[in-house]
Design a protein around this motif. Structure first.
Motif, mmCIF file in Angstrom:
data_model
loop_
_atom_site.group_PDB
_atom_site.id
_atom_site.type_symbol
_atom_site.label_atom_id
_atom_site.label_comp_id
_atom_site.label_asym_id
_atom_site.label_seq_id
_atom_site.Cartn_x
_atom_site.Cartn_y
_atom_site.Cartn_z
ATOM 1 N N LEU A 191 4.784 -5.908 -14.666
ATOM 2 C CA LEU A 191 3.795 -4.830 -14.654
ATOM 3 C C LEU A 191 3.291 -4.543 -16.067
ATOM 4 O O LEU A 191 2.137 -4.164 -16.256
ATOM 5 N N PHE A 207 -0.142 -1.185 -9.164
ATOM 6 C CA PHE A 207 1.171 -0.682 -8.758
ATOM 7 C C PHE A 207 1.077 0.078 -7.439
ATOM 8 O O PHE A 207 1.956 -0.046 -6.580
ATOM 9 N N LEU A 239 3.373 -7.050 -6.644
ATOM 10 C CA LEU A 239 2.710 -6.684 -7.900
ATOM 11 C C LEU A 239 1.569 -7.645 -8.207
ATOM 12 O O LEU A 239 0.500 -7.232 -8.668
#
Length: 262
Positions: A191, A207, A239
């Protein structure tokens, strides 16, 4: 003007074979990186009989069809992932060029999407996200922001740090709540990488979609009796999917969300 159009058309046309060729290499990465094997040596070989694969049997998509999905030597089945990764990569490359044009940012985005593809399938196969993929991509995303200013360097840096911190906090609280690990360090780095390439706003969109899709699939599989509440499914593919959605449609999602409060 006609010359410009023909040049643009040629670039789009070449995007498909480029994506197929890169997808073939990504298959090598997906197979060898988790096994700590070199990417260049040894050459392409069948994982069942270890026989060398000639160039004529290594043409993306085409060879799979001509061989009817089997090794020429031992007749072992060729995994469906190989043509899927090649076709998926070509499709993503074509979408990117059509959506963003052919420029320096597109080049960085193609690299970004390639890393996402490799991470997705490694996480599906092995339940890990190798740091060797995500960590070096973070500074590359930050450099891309400096060169393209899309996102701005400040947004990219913020996205990288906020992305890492967000997953870390969710992982800590989820582990306390459910008494088991829900996310790992690989998700944190992934991320953060997404934030570096897309900026903090689109990172949050990524997200959000990942959490929704992951929760829906998990609950569906639990309800169907396929998984138990203690089973853990890889979060990296969600993700990656969220990042792709955010890349191509995240701005519209943000505009829609903001309009709700006007």
């Amino acid at each position: 003007m006609p010359g410009d159009l023909s040049l643009e058309g040629l670039a789009i046309l070449l995007t498909i074979p480029l994506g197929l060729a890169v997808g073939s290499f990504l298959n090598v990465c997906i197979w060898r990186i988790p096994r700590d094997e070199g990417l260049a040596f040894p050459g392409s070989h069948c994982p069942q009989c270890n026989g060398p694969i000639g160039w004529y049997d290594n043409i993306p998509l085409v060879s799979f069809v001509l061989l009817a999905g089997r090794c020429r030597r031992c007749k072992a089945s060729i995994h469906w992932r190989y043509p899927l990764v090649e076709g998926l990569t070509a499709g993503l490359y074509l979408m990117t060029v059509l959506h963003f044009g052919f420029n320096i940012r597109t080049v960085f985005l193609l690299l970004f999407l390639s890393v996402l593809v490799v991470i997705t399938f490694i996480d599906l196969d092995h339940g890990i996200i190798p740091h060797i993929l995500s960590l070096p991509a973070i500074p590359i995303g930050l450099v891309a922001s400096i060169l393209t200013y899309d996102p701005t360097p400040l947004e990219a840096v913020t996205g990288a740090f906020v992305g890492a911190g967000l997953v870390y906090l969710v992982a800590v609280y989820a582990e306390v709540a459910f008494k088991q690990e829900s996310m790992g360090g690989g998700d944190v780095n992934l991320l953060s990488m997404i934030g570096a390439f897309l900026g903090w706003r689109l990172m949050l969109v990524s997200f959000g979609f990942a959490v929704v899709f992951g929760a829906c699939l998990s609950l569906g599989l639990i309800a169907a009796g396929v998984l138990s509440r203690k089973d853990r499914i890889p979060f990296g593919p969600f993700l990656a999917l969220g990042a792709v959605i955010a890349l191509f449609g995240g701005d519209r999602v943000i505009d829609w969300y903001v309009s709700l409060f006007r």
